[in-house]
Design a protein around this motif. Sequence first.
Motif: not given
Length: 207
Positions: A28-33
């Motif tokens: 889970g990652c809200s940043i998603q570079c």
Amino acid sequence: MRTIALSRLHFPVTALGPGRRLGIWFQGCSIQCPGCISADTWPEGKGVTTIASVLDAVELWIREADGITISGGEPFDQPDALADLLRELRARSPVDTLVYSGYPFEALTGWLDRNPGLIDAIMTEPYDERSPQTLALRGSDNQSLHTLTALGRSRFGALDRPTGAFDRRLDVMFDPDGTVWLAGIPTRDDLERFRAGLEAAGHEVVL
């Protein structure tokens, strides 16, 4: 015990810090570079387990590990689970802990103040695919290494430097279902060369 969403566990990892390390990847990652090598760890709702189950899974590895590296995904998107996991790992082993986060350091100081001593070194700031890749342990040069404890300064102080040829190695890992995945920090041409080589040999590549 608290639940936690993880992508994978692996030992040994040799490409994300000094020595033979226990690697823990959050899911889970809200940043998603853009350009992230670990886009498979972005979706939420996968890999949910308990911290007790994680501790059981790493029980033998933790005795042999020279250090622990936590990445993702974004570990600080699960701040309470991260704190509980680190506290349990610290109780079981004196080795150093390195955490990778895409958040700016200033955004994490509150968590760090509430949980002193759980992290020895932390790499912060989002991956920037336009930034050069000339510094050790970083995916892009805008990222910053912060040593937070005496152990962190001892283990990572010498790694706040330009990258060398040995730093750009990758660990290749094989899951029981036949999945092959990489751990480490590739240069931007590495994956394309890897894909081309495998496809030339007749393999299907999904990145």
